[in-house]
Design a protein around this motif. Structure first.
Motif, PDB file in Angstrom:
ATOM      1  N   TRP A 281       0.840  -1.210   0.000  1.00  0.00           N
ATOM      2  CA  TRP A 281       0.000   0.000   0.000  1.00  0.00           C
ATOM      3  C   TRP A 281       0.863   1.243   0.000  1.00  0.00           C
ATOM      4  CZ3 TRP A 281      -2.664  -2.101   4.969  1.00  0.00           C
ATOM      5  CH2 TRP A 281      -3.448  -3.201   4.645  1.00  0.00           C
ATOM      6  N   GLY A 285       1.290   4.062  -3.047  1.00  0.00           N
ATOM      7  CA  GLY A 285       0.877   5.445  -2.876  1.00  0.00           C
ATOM      8  C   GLY A 285       2.038   6.405  -3.038  1.00  0.00           C
ATOM      9  N   THR A 293       0.533   8.547   1.196  1.00  0.00           N
ATOM     10  CA  THR A 293       0.305   7.261   1.848  1.00  0.00           C
ATOM     11  C   THR A 293      -1.173   7.059   2.163  1.00  0.00           C
ATOM     12  OG1 THR A 293       2.503   7.259   2.810  1.00  0.00           O
ATOM     13  CG2 THR A 293       0.858   5.898   3.889  1.00  0.00           C
ATOM     14  N   GLY A 296      -3.040   6.695  -1.164  1.00  0.00           N
ATOM     15  CA  GLY A 296      -2.637   5.442  -1.812  1.00  0.00           C
ATOM     16  C   GLY A 296      -3.242   4.236  -1.128  1.00  0.00           C
ATOM     17  N   THR A 326       2.299  -0.159 -11.943  1.00  0.00           N
ATOM     18  CA  THR A 326       2.499   1.020 -11.102  1.00  0.00           C
ATOM     19  C   THR A 326       3.981   1.268 -10.868  1.00  0.00           C
ATOM     20  OG1 THR A 326       0.479   0.436  -9.974  1.00  0.00           O
ATOM     21  CG2 THR A 326       1.859   2.086  -8.921  1.00  0.00           C
ATOM     22  N   GLY A 333       5.648   6.209  -6.728  1.00  0.00           N
ATOM     23  CA  GLY A 333       4.345   5.884  -6.194  1.00  0.00           C
ATOM     24  C   GLY A 333       3.277   6.537  -7.043  1.00  0.00           C
ATOM     25  N   VAL A 335       0.293   7.962  -6.279  1.00  0.00           N
ATOM     26  CA  VAL A 335      -0.284   9.237  -5.866  1.00  0.00           C
ATOM     27  C   VAL A 335       0.713  10.365  -6.061  1.00  0.00           C
ATOM     28  CG1 VAL A 335      -1.311  10.485  -3.963  1.00  0.00           C
ATOM     29  CG2 VAL A 335      -1.776   8.054  -4.242  1.00  0.00           C
TER      30      VAL A 335
END
Lengths: 354, 290, 412
Positions: A281, A285, A293, A296, A326, A333, A335
Motif C-alpha cells: 500500500w 501510494g 500514503t 494510496g 504502477t 508511487g 499518488v
C-alpha cells in the motif's frame, strides 16, 4: 499563544506535500465530505469505509519508519497483533463498563510501544540496518504468528481470555462510550466511523507537525545520509528508536481498531501475507509522503476489494498486473506521480500564460 | 540403540535440513544476495520448476531430464521477467518488493486458472535403506548431495569462469565494468536467469517429494530469505555456512522439542546472528580476511 | 490450452451475481443465497467444488420451480483463502445484498472470523464443512461431519484390525489439537495406548524428523490429521522412507483427494471415515456424480464438502417450505421439531435440533496399493452427539460460542 501558532505553522513544511490556502481549502472540503457522507449512505458502506480507515494507521506507521526514516520494517504487523490481542485480553477480563474499553485501547497501544522500544533498542543500538532490519522485524512477526497459532488448548488463557490458537480470539466488546442513559457500544457503523475519522485526522495532522519539526528534519537527514547526520552531532540511534516506537504505536492503534471493528483477531494478522500488504500500500501510494500514503492506501484497498467483487477469479491476476505497472510507470508511487504530474502541467500552463 | 545409529540419524536430519535451506536459498542468494533484488516471487520460480518437472515426467521423460527442463524453464521465465520488469528497477531496489509481489500474485493465480488447483505428483524414486531401527529415503541423500554440488558449482562459476568474474565486477561497480567494454545488460540478464534457474532446480528436485499446488512456493520462501540474509552478499561464503548453522539449529531443535520449536529456533537464530554480525556471515568472513 | 481457457471464461461467467432464470417466475421476488468460498489461494483445491455443488443444486431447484415458487439467486464472492475477506464480504452480503441465508467458509479460522458478524447482524449461515466440532450457535447450521462421528467409528475399527498402539500426527492448531484430544479419549476408552503424539505447524512441508519419531515409537498405526496442501507432503515422504504403517484419518482423501494427487502407493493402507467421496457405489451417489460431471466435466474430484454443500441447499429448501418463511426464527422452530431429514447422495441425513449439526452415513474408505478405494464398512445414522450431551441445547438457549471437550459448556 505564539507556541500554538508556531505549532500550527509546522502543518506545512518541506517534508509534507501540500501548502497554501488552496491545499487547506481542499482538505476542508474533503473533510466536510467525509463528515457528511454517512448521512447519504447505508450501514454497509460506512462500516466498510471504517475498515479501510483502520488500515491507514499501519500504513502511516510504515510511511514514518520507512518512507521518512529509511528503515525498512517488515514486521509492523507484530505490533498490530500485540495491540489487537492486548485489547482482547484486557476487555474480555475487565469488561466494557466505565469506559474501560478506552483505557484498554491506550494500554494495548502502550504494550505495542513497549515491545517496540525493547526491540528497537536491540536493533538500532546494535547498528542493524537496511535489509537486516527488515529480516529481524519479519522474524519477530512470524515468530509471534507461529506461537499464537498453536495456542488452541485450554491451558493458553490469560484470566478469562482464551487465546484460542489459529481460530483466533473473538467476543471482545466493541469500544463503548459510557453515557447517562446506558453505555453506547460503537459497532462498525456511523458511531465508530466518526470516532475513527477523528483519530485519523488527528494522527494525520499530528504527523505533519512532527515531520516538519526539527525532529522530522533530522529523521529525513538520517534517511538521506546516516553518516552525515552523525557527523553533525545527532545520536541517530535515539532518533531511529523514537521513530520506531511512534510507528509501533500507530500500528498498534490499527490493530486495536481492527479487533474492535470485527470483534476478532487472529494469528494470520501477523503472518507473511499480512506483513507484506502494508509495504505494498505504502509503496504504491508513495512512501515518502503522508498524504500520498493515506490516499494510496485507500485507493489500493478499495480498488482491490472492488476487483475481488467484480473480477471473479481473475482478480488476483489483475492486482498483480496493476502492481507491476504502477512500479514501472510511477517510480515514486502512484499518488505522488499523479500529484507531480498535475503540478508540472499547471506550472507549464502558467509559464505559457506568462 | 547404539551410538552409530544415533549419529547417523542426527547426521541424516542435519543433511536433510541443510539441503532444504541451501537449495531453497541458492537462487535467492544470486538474485537478492548479489543483485539486491528483493524477489518475493522466488517461491513462484520454485513452483514453476516443480510444475514443469512434473509435467515433463508425466509426458514420459525420466526424472533427471525433467528436472533439467524445470530448471531451464525457470531460467527462461527469469530472462523474460528481467527483460520486462526487473531491468527497469536496478536503480531502486526497494520497489522490486512491489513488482515481485505483483508477479507472484500473477503466477500463483495464473497457474490456478490455467493448470487447475492441483497437479498429480510424480512419486519419489530410489526407495529406502535401513540403518539400525530406522529406514530412510535414499532420495533425501540425493538432495543433500545435490545441495553440495550446487554450492560447488556456484563457487566454480563465480570464481573460475569469465562470466563469473564479469558478473561480480558488473554488480559491484557497473559503470566501471561498462567502461571496460562489458555488456552489463547482458550480464544482469544472465545472472538473474541463473538465479531463477537455481530456484527452478530446487523446485524440480523437491517436486517428487511434495504436494504440487500453485501456492507451494510459499513453504520455501521464509527459509530462503533468512538463509540468504544472514549469509550476506557472497553466494558461496554466505549461503553455505548460513545453511550449515541454521540446519544445526533447526534439526537440533526439531528433534529435541518438535517442529514448532524447530521453526521458532530458526527465527531466533536469525535474530542473534544478525545482532552479532550486522553484515551477515560473508561480511564477517571477508572482513576477517582483509 | 484452449480448453482451459474456455473453462476459465465459463467460470468467469458463472461467478458474481447470477440469476438462474427461467421465465416462469420472473415476477417473483427471489430468495437470495450468499456464497462465500475460497476460489483462489491456499484452500482453492478443496473448495472450488463446493461452489460448483451449490451452483448445481441451485440450478436444479430453479428448474423444478424454485423454493415456494420463488427463484433462488446466488450472490457469490471469492474469499481468496483470506480471513479478512470473509469479514468484509459477510458484512456485504448481510447489509448490502440482504441475503436470506449464507453458505460460507472452509477453514475454522474463517468461520470464527465471520461468526461475530453473523451474530451481530442476526444473519443465518450454513457451514458446510467437516471441522473440530463444538459450535453452539443458533445463527449457524453445520452440515459437515464432526470428530465424534468420524473417530468413534474409525479408531475402534483400526484398533481391532491392527492393534492398540496409536501414534497421532496432527496439524498444530485448533482442528488438529481438538481432533487429537478425541483420538486420545477414544483410544483410552477402548483399552489402547498412545505410542506418541506430534503436532506440526501449518505450512510445514518437510517431515524427516517426524518420520523418524514414528519409527522410534513403533505404533500399530498412525492417525494423520494433517491439514493443508503443504502438510500433505508427508505421505510421499513417509512412503519413500518406507514407514509402511497403516494410517487413519478424518480429513484426508475425503477433502483433499490425496489418493488422486499422489503417485501410488504412497497412500497405501490409509483408512478414512468420510460422509461422502465420489467413489461411493450407491445409486444415489452415482446419480449425483453423473449430474455433477455433466455440469462440470473438468472437476478434478467431488469431495465430502461438495456433497455437504449440495445437500445443504436442499435442506434449506425443505426448511423454508415447511416454515413458509425465510425468517430464521421460523426456520429454527422447524429444526426444533427434530425431523428435518432428507435422502442425500450419501444416504439419510437429519439435523439435530440441540446443536444444529447433522447426522451422517459414515463410510470407511480404504486406499489400496494402486490408490483404488474400497469400503470395508459403512455406519448408518451416526449422530453428532457430543454437543447435546455436553449441555448445548439451542432449542432452549443460544450461547453463540464454540466449545471443546476440555472447555465444555458451563453446567446450568
Amino acid at each position: 499563544m505564539t507556541g500554538l501558532v508556531s505549532l500550527f505553522r509546522r502543518l506545512e513544511g518541506p517534508q509534507t506535500l501540500g501548502r497554501g490556502p488552496a491545499f487547506w481549502a481542499l482538505f476542508a472540503l474533503v473533510l466536510a465530505g467525509a463528515l457528511a457522507y454517512p448521512l447519504f449512505s447505508d450501514g454497509y458502506t460506512v462500516g466498510n469505509t471504517v475498515y479501510f480507515f483502520v488500515w491507514v494507521f499501519i500504513a502511516l506507521s510504515l510511511s514514518l519508519i520507512w518512507g521518512y526514516g529509511g528503515s525498512l520494517s517488515f514486521g509492523q504487523t507484530a505490533f498490530f497483533g500485540i495491540a489487537g490481542y492486548g485489547y482482547g485480553i484486557l476487555t474480555i477480563n475487565f469488561g466494557a463498563a466505565y469506559g474501560f474499553t478506552w483505557i484498554a485501547l491506550l494500554l494495548a497501544i502502550g504494550m505495542a510501544a513497549l515491545v517496540a522500544a525493547l526491540l528497537g533498542y536491540f536493533m538500532f543500538f546494535g547498528r542493524i540496518a537496511g535489509v537486516f532490519l527488515g529480516i529481524v522485524t519479519l522474524a519477530v512477526t512470524l515468530m509471534l504468528e507461529r506461537f499464537m497459532a498453536q495456542t488452541a488448548g485450554p491451558e493458553w488463557r490469560i484470566g478469562a481470555a482464551r487465546l484460542n490458537g489459529f481460530n483466533g480470539m473473538s467476543a471482545m466488546p466493541p469500544l463503548t462510550i459510557p453515557w447517562f442513559g446506558g453505555p453506547i457500544p460503537l459497532f462498525a457503523d456511523v458511531g465508530l466511523y466518526y470516532v475513527v475519522l477523528a483519530m485519523l485526522v488527528l494522527v494525520y495532522l499530528g504527523l505533519r507537525i512532527l515531520m516538519n519539526s526539527s525532529f522530522g528534519n533530522v529523521i529525513v537527514a538520517i534517511r538521506e545520509n546516516p553518516e552525515r547526520a552523525e557527523m553533525l552531532g545527532y545520536d541517530i540511534r535515539k532518533y531511529q528508536l523514537i521513530t520506531f516506537v511512534i510507528g509501533a504505536a500507530l500500528a498498534g492503534l490499527s490493530g486495536v481498531l481492527y479487533t474492535v471493528w470485527g470483534q476478532y483477531i487472529t494469528p494470520s494478522s501477523m503472518g507473511m501475507t499480512a506483513a507484506s500488504l502494508p509495504l505494498i500500500w505504502v509503496a504504491v501510494g508513495g512512501r515518502s509522503d503522508l498524504t500520498a500514503t493515506v490516499i494510496g492506501t485507500l485507493v489500493v484497498l478499495s480498488g482491490f476489494q472492488a476487483l475481488t467483487i467484480y473480477g471473479s477469479q481473475y482478480a488476483l491476476v489483475f492486482m498483480g498486473v496493476l502492481l507491476v505497472l504502477t512500479v514501472l510507470i510511477a517510480p515514486n508511487g502512484l499518488v505522488l506521480g499523479v500529484i507531480k504530474g498535475i503540478t508540472k502541467l499547471v506550472t507549464r500552463r502558467k509559464q505559457e500564460a506568462a | 540403540m547404539d551410538i552409530a545409529t544415533l549419529a547417523f540419524s542426527a547426521l541424516y536430519q542435519f543433511g536433510d535440513a541443510f539441503a532444504f535451506l541451501v537449495l531453497s536459498a541458492c537462487g535467492l542468494a544470486v538474485i537478492f544476495g548479489m543483485m539486491g533484488v528483493i524477489n518475493l516471487a522466488h517461491g513462484e520460480f520454485i513452483m514453476c520448476g516443480a510444475y514443469v518437472t512434473a509435467a515433463t515426467v508425466h509426458a514420459g521423460l525420466p526424472l533427471p531430464l525433467g528436472i533439467l527442463c524445470g530448471t531451464l524453464a525457470s531460467a527462461f521465465v527469469g530472462v523474460l521477467v528481467e527483460l520486462l520488469v526487473i531491468r527497469h528497477l536496478y536503480e531502486r531496489p526497494l520497489d522490486t518488493i512491489v513488482a515481485t509481489w505483483g508477479l507472484s500474485l500473477i503466477a500463483t493465480q495464473g497457474t490456478l486458472i490455467l493448470v487447475g488447483s492441483t497437479m498429480a505428483g510424480v512419486g519419489t524414486p530410489f526407495g529406502s535403506f535401513q540403518v539400525g531401527a530406522y529406514s530412510y529415503s535414499i532420495y533425501r541423500i540425493v538432495l543433500f548431495v545435490a545441495a553440495l554440488a550446487v554450492l560447488a558449482a556456484l563457487y566454480a562459476l563465480f570464481n573460475w569462469t569469465r562470466f563469473g568474474v564479469l558478473a561480480r565486477a558488473t554488480i559491484q561497480v557497473p559503470h566501471m565494468a561498462a567502461a571496460l567494454g562489458v555488456d552489463t545488460r547482458l550480464i544482469y540478464s544472465l545472472t538473474f536467469a541463473c538465479g531463477a534457474g537455481l530456484a527452478g532446480l530446487a523446485g524440480g528436485l523437491y517436486a517428487p517429494t511434495m504436494t504440487l499446488v500453485p501456492t507451494m512456493g510459499a513453504t520455501f520462501i521464509m527459509e530462503a530469505f533468512v538463509t540468504v540474509v544472514i549469509g550476506g552478499a557472497d553466494v558461496f561464503l554466505g549461503t553455505a555456512p548460513a545453511g550449515g548453522i541454521l540446519a544445526i539449529v533447526k534439526s537440533g531443535m526439531t528433534s529435541w522439542q518438535g517442529q514448532l520449536f524447530g521453526q521458532i529456533g530458526l527465527l531466533i537464530a536469525v535474530i542473534i546472528v544478525v545482532r552479532v554480525l550486522p553484515k551477515g556471515i560473508s561480511g564477517f568472513v571477508l572482513r576477517e580476511r582483509t | 490450452m484452449t480448453r482451459s481457457g474456455l473453462r476459465g471464461l465459463r467460470a468467469a461467467a458463472l461467478t458474481g451475481t447470477l440469476v438462474l432464470a427461467s421465465g416462469a417466475f420472473a415476477a417473483e421476488n427471489p430468495i437470495k443465497l450468499g456464497v462465500l468460498e475460497d476460489q483462489s489461494g491456499d484452500f482453492a483445491a478443496a473448495t472450488i467444488g463446493k461452489v460448483h455443488a451449490i451452483q448445481l443444486a441451485a440450478e436444479e431447484i430453479n428448474k423444478a420451480g424454485g423454493i415456494m415458487g420463488r427463484p433462488l439467486e446466488l450472490v457469490t464472492y471469492d474469499t481468496q483463502s483470506d480471513n479478512t475477506r470473509y469479514q468484509e464480504f459477510m458484512r456485504r452480503v448481510l447489509q448490502r445484498d440482504k441475503v436470506d441465508v449464507v453458505f460460507a467458509g472452509f477453514s475454522s479460522a474463517s468461520r470464527e472470523a465471520y461468526r461475530p458478524i453473523v451474530d451481530q447482524f442476526n444473519g443465518f449461515a450454513f457451514y458446510n464443512n467437516q471441522y473440530e466440532g463444538g459450535v453452539c450457535d443458533g445463527h449457524m447450521v453445520v452440515t459437515g461431519a464432526v470428530p465424534e462421528q468420524q473417530f468413534s467409528t474409525l479408531i475402534p475399527y483400526m484398533m481391532q484390525t491392527y492393534g492398540k498402539k496409536v501414534y497421532t500426527l496432527a496439524a498444530d492448531y485448533n482442528f488438529g489439537q481438538i481432533s487429537a484430544e478425541w483420538v486420545r479419549k477414544i483410544v483410552k476408552e477402548n483399552g489402547g495406548e498412545m505410542a506418541g503424539e506430534e503436532f506440526i505447524p501449518l505450512g510445514v512441508s518437510q517431515f524427516s524428523q517426524s518420520i523418524q519419531n514414528i519409527q522410534k515409537a513403533k505404533p500399530d498405526f498412525v492417525v494423520t490429521l494433517l491439514v493443508g496442501t503443504a502438510q500433505a507432503s508427508y505421505y510421499e515422504q513417509a512412503a519413500s522412507a518406507n514407514v509402511n504403517l497403516p494410517m487413519a484419518s478424518s480429513v484426508n482423501v475425503g477433502q483433499g483427494y490425496e489418493h488422486k494427487r499422489f503417485k501410488p502407493p504412497s497412500l497405501k493402507d490409509m483408512y478414512v471415515t468420510t460422509n461422502y467421496i465420489e467413489e461411493i457405489d450407491t445409486p444415489k451417489s452415482k446419480e449425483f456424480l453423473a449430474k455433477f460431471k455433466a455440469k462440470f466435466p473438468n472437476e478434478p474430484y467431488v469431495n465430502q464438502e461438495a456433497e455437504n454443500s449440495y445437500l445443504a441447499l436442499y435442506l434449506y429448501k425443505q426448511m423454508v417450505e415447511r416454515a413458509k418463511s425465510t425468517n430464521r426464527d421460523e426456520i429454527r422452530k422447524v429444526i426444533a421439531m427434530g425431523d428435518v431429514c432428507m435422502e442425500a447422495p450419501e444416504g439419510k441425513v437429519c439435523i439435530d435440533p440441540k446443536s444444529q449439526h447433522m447426522s451422517h452415513t459414515i463410510y470407511l474408505a480404504k486406499v489400496g496399493a494402486d490408490h483404488s478405494i474400497s469400503f470395508p464398512k459403512v455406519w448408518e445414522d451416526i449422530k453428532p452427539y457430543w454437543l447435546g450431551e455436553a449441555g448445548c441445547d439451542l432449542t432452549k438457549k443460544d450461547p453463540m460460542a464454540q466449545y471443546t471437550p476440555s472447555n465444555p459448556p458451563p453446567k446450568p
